[in-house]
Scaffold this motif. Structure first.
Motif, PDB file in Angstrom:
ATOM      1  N   ALA A   1       0.831  -1.208   0.000  1.00 10.79           N
ATOM      2  CA  ALA A   1       0.000   0.000   0.000  1.00 10.79           C
ATOM      3  C   ALA A   1       0.860   1.250   0.000  1.00 10.79           C
ATOM      4  O   ALA A   1       0.400   2.327   0.392  1.00 10.79           O
ATOM      5  N   GLY A   2       2.131   1.132  -0.415  1.00 12.88           N
ATOM      6  CA  GLY A   2       2.990   2.294  -0.544  1.00 12.88           C
ATOM      7  C   GLY A   2       3.234   2.997   0.788  1.00 12.88           C
ATOM      8  O   GLY A   2       3.310   2.378   1.851  1.00 12.88           O
ATOM      9  N   MET A   3       3.321   4.321   0.718  1.00 15.24           N
ATOM     10  CA  MET A   3       3.627   5.108   1.911  1.00 15.24           C
ATOM     11  C   MET A   3       2.537   5.006   2.968  1.00 15.24           C
ATOM     12  O   MET A   3       2.785   5.256   4.147  1.00 15.24           O
ATOM     13  N   GLU A   4       1.328   4.641   2.551  1.00 21.90           N
ATOM     14  CA  GLU A   4       0.219   4.524   3.496  1.00 21.90           C
ATOM     15  C   GLU A   4       0.516   3.499   4.587  1.00 21.90           C
ATOM     16  O   GLU A   4      -0.010   3.596   5.707  1.00 21.90           O
ATOM     17  N   MET A   5       1.370   2.515   4.301  1.00 15.71           N
ATOM     18  CA  MET A   5       1.688   1.481   5.282  1.00 15.71           C
ATOM     19  C   MET A   5       2.375   2.055   6.517  1.00 15.71           C
ATOM     20  O   MET A   5       2.359   1.449   7.581  1.00 15.71           O
ATOM     21  N   PHE A   6       2.994   3.229   6.388  1.00 13.69           N
ATOM     22  CA  PHE A   6       3.732   3.826   7.490  1.00 13.69           C
ATOM     23  C   PHE A   6       2.918   4.866   8.258  1.00 13.69           C
ATOM     24  O   PHE A   6       3.424   5.460   9.209  1.00 13.69           O
ATOM     25  N   ALA A   7       1.676   5.106   7.812  1.00 16.62           N
ATOM     26  CA  ALA A   7       0.932   6.275   8.292  1.00 16.62           C
ATOM     27  C   ALA A   7       0.779   6.299   9.802  1.00 16.62           C
ATOM     28  O   ALA A   7       0.732   7.376  10.409  1.00 16.62           O
ATOM     29  N   GLY A   8       0.705   5.153  10.463  1.00 13.49           N
ATOM     30  CA  GLY A   8       0.497   5.149  11.910  1.00 13.49           C
ATOM     31  C   GLY A   8       1.765   5.224  12.729  1.00 13.49           C
ATOM     32  O   GLY A   8       1.698   5.238  13.967  1.00 13.49           O
ATOM     33  N   GLN A   9       2.934   5.280  12.087  1.00 13.51           N
ATOM     34  CA  GLN A   9       4.195   5.276  12.830  1.00 13.51           C
ATOM     35  C   GLN A   9       4.762   6.691  12.958  1.00 13.51           C
ATOM     36  O   GLN A   9       4.467   7.572  12.162  1.00 13.51           O
ATOM     37  N   ARG A  10       5.595   6.871  13.977  1.00 11.41           N
ATOM     38  CA  ARG A  10       6.255   8.154  14.211  1.00 11.41           C
ATOM     39  C   ARG A  10       7.689   7.884  14.658  1.00 11.41           C
ATOM     40  O   ARG A  10       7.962   6.899  15.343  1.00 11.41           O
ATOM     41  N   LEU A  11       8.583   8.784  14.275  1.00 11.65           N
ATOM     42  CA  LEU A  11       9.994   8.635  14.629  1.00 11.65           C
ATOM     43  C   LEU A  11      10.509   9.977  15.131  1.00 11.65           C
ATOM     44  O   LEU A  11      10.611  10.937  14.359  1.00 11.65           O
ATOM     45  N   ALA A  12      10.813  10.044  16.410  1.00 12.45           N
ATOM     46  CA  ALA A  12      11.311  11.288  17.002  1.00 12.45           C
ATOM     47  C   ALA A  12      12.716  11.595  16.493  1.00 12.45           C
ATOM     48  O   ALA A  12      13.461  10.686  16.099  1.00 12.45           O
ATOM     49  N   PRO A  13      13.106  12.873  16.495  1.00 10.25           N
ATOM     50  CA  PRO A  13      14.432  13.235  15.968  1.00 10.25           C
ATOM     51  C   PRO A  13      15.588  12.545  16.676  1.00 10.25           C
ATOM     52  O   PRO A  13      16.614  12.256  16.051  1.00 10.25           O
ATOM     53  N   ASP A  14      15.429  12.271  17.978  1.00 14.81           N
ATOM     54  CA  ASP A  14      16.532  11.657  18.725  1.00 14.81           C
ATOM     55  C   ASP A  14      16.295  10.181  18.998  1.00 14.81           C
ATOM     56  O   ASP A  14      16.941   9.590  19.864  1.00 14.81           O
ATOM     57  N   ASP A  15      15.389   9.568  18.276  1.00 13.55           N
ATOM     58  CA  ASP A  15      15.116   8.143  18.459  1.00 13.55           C
ATOM     59  C   ASP A  15      16.378   7.341  18.153  1.00 13.55           C
ATOM     60  O   ASP A  15      17.030   7.557  17.126  1.00 13.55           O
TER      61      ASP A  15
END
Length: 728
Positions: free
Chosen positions: A204-218
């Protein structure tokens, strides 16, 4: 100790040999032997992605044809990268193809071959084995255009495709194991035990990542940076060991017209709250809407001071600063928004600096660095790369691809002069290159429509993306459509004929010719052009599928079946191929075989309503009405707007005696499509069965008015009117 260590190793070696002798496993190199027009050549390995993607999310390399040996006295250039390097959304106008046309025209006495070695969704972990294979094929110059997928690709910081940011030695160990038949068997076993990989419905392309988040200092982000640095260093060293010269070009991105995809507030200033942040952002937005950019700037500056890691706040500040002409502040803020994006689909400034850091220690005579972002900034009116070069976040328009190809050509030209090459002409213009590649307004419209659909899916559905990206694309489509006149079509036809004559072995030009011919109504000519594509890349499904699809439209069922069967044999995961083949078999009254095709298509793409709909049609032919009802219900569920599944469901229910529900569905069909004659006739029949004779007469009169010569309507109407007269 020798027995303890040696015995298991000997067993593994024997098992590996047995597995290989039995033919188990798949090739892991990027190139495999193939043929084009009856001549041996190197082609892409469709199994290459299996080491990097779960089975349910497998990506394939684009079709590639490379001569068996580098051209004698010529130059073979490998352009390695991800989807942006591949030329997505239309590889026929990629930077590698523009580069080849530029160099071939400038140095006509020398053979120049540019081979694009790129795939969708990969990153530097996959590029390293791709490059190892390139080292075996005599490249003179390697170009790396990369960096967009380091966080989201295989082994990146987000775990859609597998483990998140494992250290690079672990990644390489795993990939090395998967080069063996036993390692591949273990991978297959794990995937079977886990069941279907990936989200329902597969890719499903970029939609597969829609629920994830990555903080700048992760920590996962930091490990991904380190993996990228190490991989790129080894890529450059590998190119040099192969005898090639290398250009490192970190990917440019759309800073101006692509807002960040997600934001996290991060650490707030002392005393700050999320409510205060929302307040400043709202005040800035209201000031923008009122045309008070100065007030908006102050509000967004306050938001940034409160939440220095909030990507959206930085983007809004940069956008307003740009409107006020404060370009230094705008550039810094827009870059910062990209760097802080919590859905990092774009190469950020850290990726760029790492690429430059890797390239600098190598001798300038062997390794060059191209600042792609600076190249595209130079063609932006405000010095910030935006939609004049990009369709969306990273994928380039033909103009952007030409600009980078021209910069790359100028970067490698000194190395060609070192070999004694003398330029025989100036650089071709963007228009001249486009004509040689078959670029017409019909191609532009096809690409824009593809992009428009992409921008209608997450994560592009926010108001900022709609305003900055989707709306301009829709406006551009309208402008292009206005140019599609008969005179323009004739000119485009001649342009494509010249392009084919100049590049007769270029399947991408033939592909553009086929698309143009179909778009202008010449389906017979289009089928012929796709036949040429199949001859040039017989290992790939594209030409066989498209030719079969068009021959089916022309009613040449037997030929269509043969070609479509070849397409799905080459690419068993081709859901469109199974759908088309099933419809051809339905036309040939082979409903049982057609049902097998539709079931296969539905298993491959369960979210596609068409598979369920056609499955229902086949079940009706086989008198399995109850099963057909369930298939039609699923098709309606998947696409509420589609009319035919709803009509077929109503029809099947009526045959089963569920008249009341059928009536309701016929009415829904007519509400969506008032001219649907069969729905109106069947509604009339349903009303008769329900005893509503006057309502039935009204519907049948409307049907008679719509089709006055239809004997079925006339007969039904006469019977209903006779009944009404008798009842009175």
């Amino acid at each position: 100790m020798a027995l303890a260590v040696g015995t298991p190793l000997l067993v593994l070696v024997v098992l590996e040999g047995v597995a290989r002798l039995a033919g188990y496993g798949w090739p892991t190199t990027y190139f495999v032997r193939g043929e084009s027009e009856g001549k041996a050549c190197w082609v892409e390995n469709e199994h290459f992605g299996r080491r990097f993607f779960p089975a349910g999310l497998l990506r394939y390399p684009p079709p590639t044809v490379m001569s068996m040996a580098a051209p004698p006295g010529g130059c073979r250039i490998f352009l390695l990268g991800e989807s942006a390097a591949m030329g997505d959304p239309c590889p026929g106008f990629s930077m590698g193809r523009y580069l080849e046309v530029l160099l071939q025209a400038r140095y006509p006495e020398h053979a120049v071959e540019v081979v694009t070695v790129a795939m969708t969704a990969i990153n530097s972990h996959a590029l390293l084995p791709m490059a190892r294979d390139c080292a075996r094929h005599g490249g003179d110059i390697w170009i790396f255009y990369l960096g967009n997928n380091e966080m989201v690709g295989p082994f990146g910081a987000l775990n859609v495709f597998g483990p998140a940011s494992p250290p690079w030695p672990m990644v390489r160990f795993r990939l090395a194991l998967q080069r063996t038949a036993l390692g591949q068997a273990a991978q297959d076993l794990v995937e079977r035990l886990r069941g279907r990989a990936g989200p329902p419905g597969g890719w499903a392309g970029m939609e597969m990542f829609a629920g994830q988040r990555l903080a700048p200092d992760d920590p996962r982000r930091l490990q991904a940076y380190e993996n990228f640095r190490r991989n790129l260093r080894d890529l450059v060293a590998l190119g040099l060991r192969s005898g090639a010269r290398v250009v490192v070009a970190p990917a440019a991105v759309n800073l101006r017209d692509c807002p960040p995809f997600a934001s996290v507030p991060g650490r707030l200033a002392a005393g700050g709250t999320l409510e205060a942040l929302d307040l400043w952002l709202r005040r800035g937005w209201e000031a923008e809407q009122n045309g008070d950019d100065e007030a908006a700037l102050e509000a967004y500056q306050a938001a940034v001071a409160l939440a220095p890691e909030h990507a959206e706040a930085h983007y809004r500040l940069g956008w307003v600063a740009l409107q006020l002409g404060r370009t230094t502040l705008a550039r810094a803020s827009l870059q910062r928004a990209c760097d802080l994006d919590a859905l990092p689909f774009r190469a950020d400034s850290r990726i760029r600096s790492l690429a430059q850091e890797v390239a600098e220690p190598f001798p300038r005579a062997r390794v060059g660095f191209l600042d792609a972002a600076a190249v595209l900034a130079g063609r932006a009116p405000d010095g910030v790369p935006g939609r004049e070069s990009f369709y969306e976040h990273v994928h380039l328009r033909p103009g952007g691809n030409y600009a980078l190809a021209r910069a790359l050509a100028e970067a490698v030209e000194p190395w060609l002069r070192d070999r004694g090459w003398q330029a025989a002409a100036g650089w071709l213009s963007e228009t001249e290159c486009g004509e040689r590649l078959g670029l017409t307004d019909w191609a532009r419209l096809e690409i824009l429509d593809n992009v428009r659909r992409r921008l209608g899916q997450p994560p592009f559905t926010g108001p900022g993306h709609t305003a900055r990206l989707r709306s301009p694309v829709e406006q551009e489509m309208q402008e292009v459509r206005q140019r599609l006149t008969a005179a323009a079509a004739e000119q485009a036809r001649r342009t494509l004929e010249r392009a084919v004559a100049r590049r007769p072995h270029d399947f991408r030009v033939r592909e553009q010719q086929a698309l143009f011919l179909e778009a202008t109504g010449d389906e017979q000519g289009a089928a012929g052009a796709w036949s040429a594509v199949a001859r040039l890349i017989p290992h790939h499904h594209l030409g066989w599928f498209q030719q079969g699809r068009l021959l089916a439209r022309l009613g040449r069922w037997e030929e269509a079946e043969r070609l479509l069967r070849r397409a799905v044999t080459i690419r068993p995961e081709l859901s469109e191929g199974w759908l088309e083949l099933g419809q051809v078999l339905m036309q040939r009254d082979r409903a049982e075989e057609a049902l097998v095709c539709f079931v296969r298509a539905r298993s491959l793409l369960p979210q596609d309503w068409r598979a369920a709909y056609h499955e229902g049609r086949a079940l009706v032919k086989l008198d399995r009405l109850s099963d057909a009802v369930e298939a039609f219900r699923e098709a309606v569920r998947l696409n509420e707007r589609a009319v035919e599944p709803r009509y077929r469901l109503a029809e099947a229910l009526a045959f089963l005696g569920h008249t009341a529900e059928a009536r309701e569905l016929f009415e829904q069909v007519l509400a969506r499509e008032p001219g649907h004659l069969l729905a109106r006739i069947n509604l009339g029949v349903a009303l008769v069965r329900l005893g509503e004779w006057e309502a039935a007469a009204e519907q049948l009169k409307l049907a008679h008015k719509q089709a006055p010569g239809n004997p079925l309507v006339s007969n039904y109407l006469a019977q209903v009117e006779m009944h009404l007269r008798g009842s009175h």
